[in-house]
Design an enzyme around this catalytic site. Structure first.
Site, PDB file in Angstrom:
ATOM      1  N   ASN A  20      50.832 -20.086  -1.417  1.00 51.17           N
ATOM      2  CA  ASN A  20      49.687 -20.921  -1.030  1.00 51.17           C
ATOM      3  C   ASN A  20      50.163 -22.052  -0.121  1.00 51.17           C
ATOM      4  O   ASN A  20      51.340 -22.170   0.161  1.00 51.17           O
ATOM      5  CB  ASN A  20      48.970 -21.453  -2.282  1.00 51.17           C
ATOM      6  CG  ASN A  20      49.915 -22.243  -3.160  1.00 51.17           C
ATOM      7  OD1 ASN A  20      50.477 -23.240  -2.746  1.00 51.17           O
ATOM      8  ND2 ASN A  20      50.116 -21.772  -4.388  1.00 51.17           N
ATOM      9  N   ASP A  55      48.397 -17.983  -9.570  1.00 51.02           N
ATOM     10  CA  ASP A  55      47.854 -17.435 -10.818  1.00 51.02           C
ATOM     11  C   ASP A  55      48.226 -15.966 -10.998  1.00 51.02           C
ATOM     12  O   ASP A  55      48.212 -15.458 -12.110  1.00 51.02           O
ATOM     13  CB  ASP A  55      46.326 -17.583 -10.828  1.00 51.02           C
ATOM     14  CG  ASP A  55      45.922 -19.040 -11.041  1.00 51.02           C
ATOM     15  OD1 ASP A  55      46.594 -19.723 -11.839  1.00 51.02           O
ATOM     16  OD2 ASP A  55      44.957 -19.498 -10.398  1.00 51.02           O
ATOM     17  N   LYS A  92      62.265  -2.885   1.818  1.00 53.90           N
ATOM     18  CA  LYS A  92      61.126  -3.359   2.605  1.00 53.90           C
ATOM     19  C   LYS A  92      60.048  -2.276   2.670  1.00 53.90           C
ATOM     20  O   LYS A  92      60.352  -1.106   2.966  1.00 53.90           O
ATOM     21  CB  LYS A  92      61.630  -3.698   4.006  1.00 53.90           C
ATOM     22  CG  LYS A  92      60.617  -4.388   4.853  1.00 53.90           C
ATOM     23  CD  LYS A  92      61.195  -4.704   6.228  1.00 53.90           C
ATOM     24  CE  LYS A  92      60.053  -4.934   7.186  1.00 53.90           C
ATOM     25  NZ  LYS A  92      60.447  -4.819   8.564  1.00 53.90           N
ATOM     26  N   PHE A 112      46.555 -31.194 -12.556  1.00 60.42           N
ATOM     27  CA  PHE A 112      45.789 -31.356 -11.320  1.00 60.42           C
ATOM     28  C   PHE A 112      44.728 -30.260 -11.275  1.00 60.42           C
ATOM     29  O   PHE A 112      44.961 -29.154 -11.765  1.00 60.42           O
ATOM     30  CB  PHE A 112      46.700 -31.211 -10.096  1.00 60.42           C
ATOM     31  CG  PHE A 112      47.428 -32.475  -9.757  1.00 60.42           C
ATOM     32  CD1 PHE A 112      48.421 -32.958 -10.594  1.00 60.42           C
ATOM     33  CD2 PHE A 112      47.110 -33.190  -8.616  1.00 60.42           C
ATOM     34  CE1 PHE A 112      49.093 -34.138 -10.298  1.00 60.42           C
ATOM     35  CE2 PHE A 112      47.774 -34.365  -8.301  1.00 60.42           C
ATOM     36  CZ  PHE A 112      48.756 -34.847  -9.141  1.00 60.42           C
ATOM     37  N   LYS A 126      38.814 -27.954 -17.429  1.00 64.91           N
ATOM     38  CA  LYS A 126      40.249 -27.606 -17.457  1.00 64.91           C
ATOM     39  C   LYS A 126      41.015 -28.554 -18.355  1.00 64.91           C
ATOM     40  O   LYS A 126      41.863 -28.149 -19.141  1.00 64.91           O
ATOM     41  CB  LYS A 126      40.848 -27.709 -16.044  1.00 64.91           C
ATOM     42  CG  LYS A 126      40.729 -26.436 -15.246  1.00 64.91           C
ATOM     43  CD  LYS A 126      41.337 -26.599 -13.863  1.00 64.91           C
ATOM     44  CE  LYS A 126      40.741 -25.546 -12.956  1.00 64.91           C
ATOM     45  NZ  LYS A 126      41.128 -25.691 -11.565  1.00 64.91           N
ATOM     46  N   LYS A 128      42.849 -27.294 -21.795  1.00 62.09           N
ATOM     47  CA  LYS A 128      44.322 -27.207 -21.807  1.00 62.09           C
ATOM     48  C   LYS A 128      44.978 -28.436 -22.414  1.00 62.09           C
ATOM     49  O   LYS A 128      46.167 -28.665 -22.213  1.00 62.09           O
ATOM     50  CB  LYS A 128      44.816 -26.918 -20.389  1.00 62.09           C
ATOM     51  CG  LYS A 128      44.312 -25.547 -19.936  1.00 62.09           C
ATOM     52  CD  LYS A 128      44.644 -25.192 -18.515  1.00 62.09           C
ATOM     53  CE  LYS A 128      43.944 -23.887 -18.156  1.00 62.09           C
ATOM     54  NZ  LYS A 128      44.188 -23.458 -16.802  1.00 62.09           N
TER      55      LYS A 128
HETATM   56  N1  CTP Z   1      48.805 -24.363 -13.550  1.00 64.67           N
HETATM   57  C1  CTP Z   1      49.811 -23.893 -14.343  1.00 64.67           C
HETATM   58  N2  CTP Z   1      50.071 -22.558 -14.398  1.00 64.67           N
HETATM   59  C2  CTP Z   1      49.347 -21.685 -13.667  1.00 64.67           C
HETATM   60  C3  CTP Z   1      48.312 -22.160 -12.850  1.00 64.67           C
HETATM   61  C4  CTP Z   1      48.055 -23.503 -12.812  1.00 64.67           C
HETATM   62  O1  CTP Z   1      50.470 -24.684 -15.010  1.00 64.67           O
HETATM   63  N3  CTP Z   1      49.645 -20.400 -13.730  1.00 64.67           N
HETATM   64  C5  CTP Z   1      48.513 -25.791 -13.561  1.00 64.67           C
HETATM   65  C6  CTP Z   1      48.628 -26.495 -12.227  1.00 64.67           C
HETATM   66  O2  CTP Z   1      49.935 -27.015 -12.039  1.00 64.67           O
HETATM   67  C7  CTP Z   1      47.590 -27.602 -12.342  1.00 64.67           C
HETATM   68  C8  CTP Z   1      46.565 -27.018 -13.272  1.00 64.67           C
HETATM   69  O3  CTP Z   1      47.166 -25.919 -13.915  1.00 64.67           O
HETATM   70  O4  CTP Z   1      48.112 -28.782 -12.939  1.00 64.67           O
HETATM   71  C9  CTP Z   1      45.307 -26.562 -12.647  1.00 64.67           C
HETATM   72  O5  CTP Z   1      45.564 -25.695 -11.590  1.00 64.67           O
HETATM   73  P1  CTP Z   1      44.391 -24.958 -10.795  1.00 64.67           P
HETATM   74  O6  CTP Z   1      44.987 -23.936  -9.906  1.00 64.67           O
HETATM   75  O7  CTP Z   1      43.434 -25.933 -10.220  1.00 64.67           O
HETATM   76  O8  CTP Z   1      43.580 -24.296 -11.961  1.00 64.67           O
HETATM   77  P2  CTP Z   1      43.662 -23.010 -12.796  1.00 64.67           P
HETATM   78  O9  CTP Z   1      43.755 -23.440 -14.224  1.00 64.67           O
HETATM   79  O10 CTP Z   1      44.672 -22.063 -12.291  1.00 64.67           O
HETATM   80  O11 CTP Z   1      42.183 -22.472 -12.619  1.00 64.67           O
HETATM   81  P3  CTP Z   1      41.440 -21.720 -11.430  1.00 64.67           P
HETATM   82  O12 CTP Z   1      42.487 -21.153 -10.538  1.00 64.67           O
HETATM   83  O13 CTP Z   1      40.645 -20.707 -12.142  1.00 64.67           O
HETATM   84  O14 CTP Z   1      40.589 -22.760 -10.783  1.00 64.67           O
END
Ligand code: CTP
Length: 409
Positions: free
Chosen positions: A219, A288, A298, A332, A346, A350
């Site tokens: 990302n 995620d 490759k 975040f 969230k 969590k």
């Molecule tokens: N985070 C994490 N592990 C993951 C994904 C996210 O610890 N696999 C943490 C990020 O570091 C951040 C928080 O979760 O502090 C929220 O991340 P975000 O991407 O906004 O949310 P998600 O919980 O992944 O939800 P979604 O993608 O469904 O919005």
């Protein structure tokens, strides 16, 4: 290496009163640049020059750059000056000597106060930063070393001289440290150590999820927010560990740095350091999903479309939330719609103690920018909205809230 990666990594120098003492070494000319740097940061600077310093650089240069008369003589009629040595000592919130010769270090170590600079040093209650610059043989002289050690043990701050070409056509240690390093040190010294005793674990940057040896899914995270948090945390006195995905930022000084690539590696590194941490700030943009399989060679292009199937990565913050005990957990939320509501969900799901909500659709906010526009939410329902500010200032505001949580317990 300088820490100016956010473009505005100092926040504490603005509006502060700095007295800069310049002594008689060839590096005295660099004090002009240092004065400019302090002024640029918004400080109010008064310069004291020793008699020898003005053999190397003219007081007029420093007067022009600082915007004030340069102080040199103990015995000039006071009407010529705005302040005497007592008021200069009171004026200083920090006193910096750059360059500091072996001579001035020796005088301070021996309690000699025979000119305006050493008298001010003796009188002031402000912290003192000494930036030695001299020929390497002088720097290695056991008497100089002993003087430095004795002053350091009394709480005086030093920055080691840099390595490089010296004015006497030799190479070695003895150069005045880089101007940015001196400014960084002043910033650190002016930062209140209200998080000392805490062990703060910060995650930063993106993760990379490979599907063959040369390609990955990732990302746009630049890591700037997490790095700013790590720098601010260390400057506020916390022992700081940063687990970082790949970024192009320099590693901040004075922290424990653990580089990782994938979400799985990040999870393991975080869990390895969870027990020793008192605060965990999850600023990383963790992927995620990861590709379900990784080809050893490759992947070659074919005629038709290529399908890559993905599987879920562990939710690191969720796991921390379940294991955290009394630790402070900050997450975040990066959203493009329904920011507050989603962030709150969230945070509660969590078990976070704070969530920093980030609407990346706004100009100046989110990935890649040096600035951010955020809202800090608490489980009690508070929403603190911050205007556009540098990520370094945002980092301090987040750390203020963390400090308040720790104090309230
Ligand atoms: N985070 C994490 N592990 C993951 C994904 C996210 O610890 N696999 C943490 C990020 O570091 C951040 C928080 O979760 O502090 C929220 O991340 P975000 O991407 O906004 O949310 P998600 O919980 O992944 O939800 P979604 O993608 O469904 O919005």
């Amino acid at each position: 290496m300088s820490e100016t990666f956010t473009g505005e990594i100092h926040a504490m120098i603005k509006g502060r009163r700095i007295v800069l003492g310049i002594t008689g070494g060839i590096a005295a000319y660099k004090a002009a640049e240092l004065t400019r740097a302090f002024i640029k940061e918004g400080a109010s600077v008064r310069v004291i020059m020793t008699k020898n310093a003005s053999e190397f650089i003219t007081p007029l240069t420093l007067q022009t750059l600082s915007g004030h008369l340069v102080y040199r003589d103990m015995f000039s009629p006071l009407k010529d000056f705005e302040m005497d040595h007592i008021s200069l000592a009171d004026f200083a919130e920090i006193l910096v000597i750059a360059p500091a010769t072996a001579n001035v270090i020796g005088k301070i170590a021996s309690g000699i106060a025979d000119d305006l600079l050493t008298t001010t040093v003796m009188t002031t209650k402000a912290p003192l930063l000494i930036c030695p610059a001299m020929n390497q043989s002088m720097y290695e002289n056991p008497i100089v070393k002993e003087n430095i050690m004795s002053l350091a043990s009394r709480g005086y701050h030093f920055i080691d001289p840099g390595y490089g070409e010296l004015a006497c056509s030799t190479e070695g240690y003895g150069r005045l440290p880089d101007i940015e390093d001196i400014v960084d040190e002043v910033e650190s010294m002016l930062t209140v150590k209200d998080l000392s005793g805490e062990k703060i674990l910060v995650t930063a940057g993106p993760t990379r999820e490979p599907f063959d040896p040369v390609r990955y899914i990732s990302n746009y995270s630049s890591g700037k927010m997490g790095y700013a948090l790590a720098v601010a945390s260390r400057r506020r006195g916390a022992r700081t560990i940063m687990v970082s995905g790949p970024t192009s930022l320099p590693v901040p000084k004075g922290i424990i740095f653990i580089p990782v690539k994938s979400a799985l590696e990040m999870r393991d590194a975080v869990m390895d350091h969870l027990a020793e941490s008192t605060v965990i700030i999850k600023a990383a943009a963790v992927a995620d999903y990861r590709p379900s399989t990784r080809s050893d060679s490759k992947i070659k292009k074919e005629k038709g479309p290529l399908t890559i199937s993905l599987e879920r990565n562990p939710d690191i913050i969720d796991e921390i939330g379940r294991k955290k005990g009394k630790r402070v957990l900050v997450g975040f939320a990066v959203e493009t719609e329904n920011l507050i509501q989603r962030a709150r969900e969230k945070m509660l799901a969590k078990k976070m103690d704070l969530i920093v909500a980030n609407d990346v659709t706004q100009d100046g906010a989110g990935f890649g920018y040096d600035t951010n526009i955020i809202k800090i939410l608490t489980p009690a329902g508070e929403v603190e909205e911050l205007p556009l500010m540098s990520k370094y200032e945002v980092a301090h505001r987040i750390l203020d809230r963390i400090r308040d949580i720790i104090r309230s317990r």
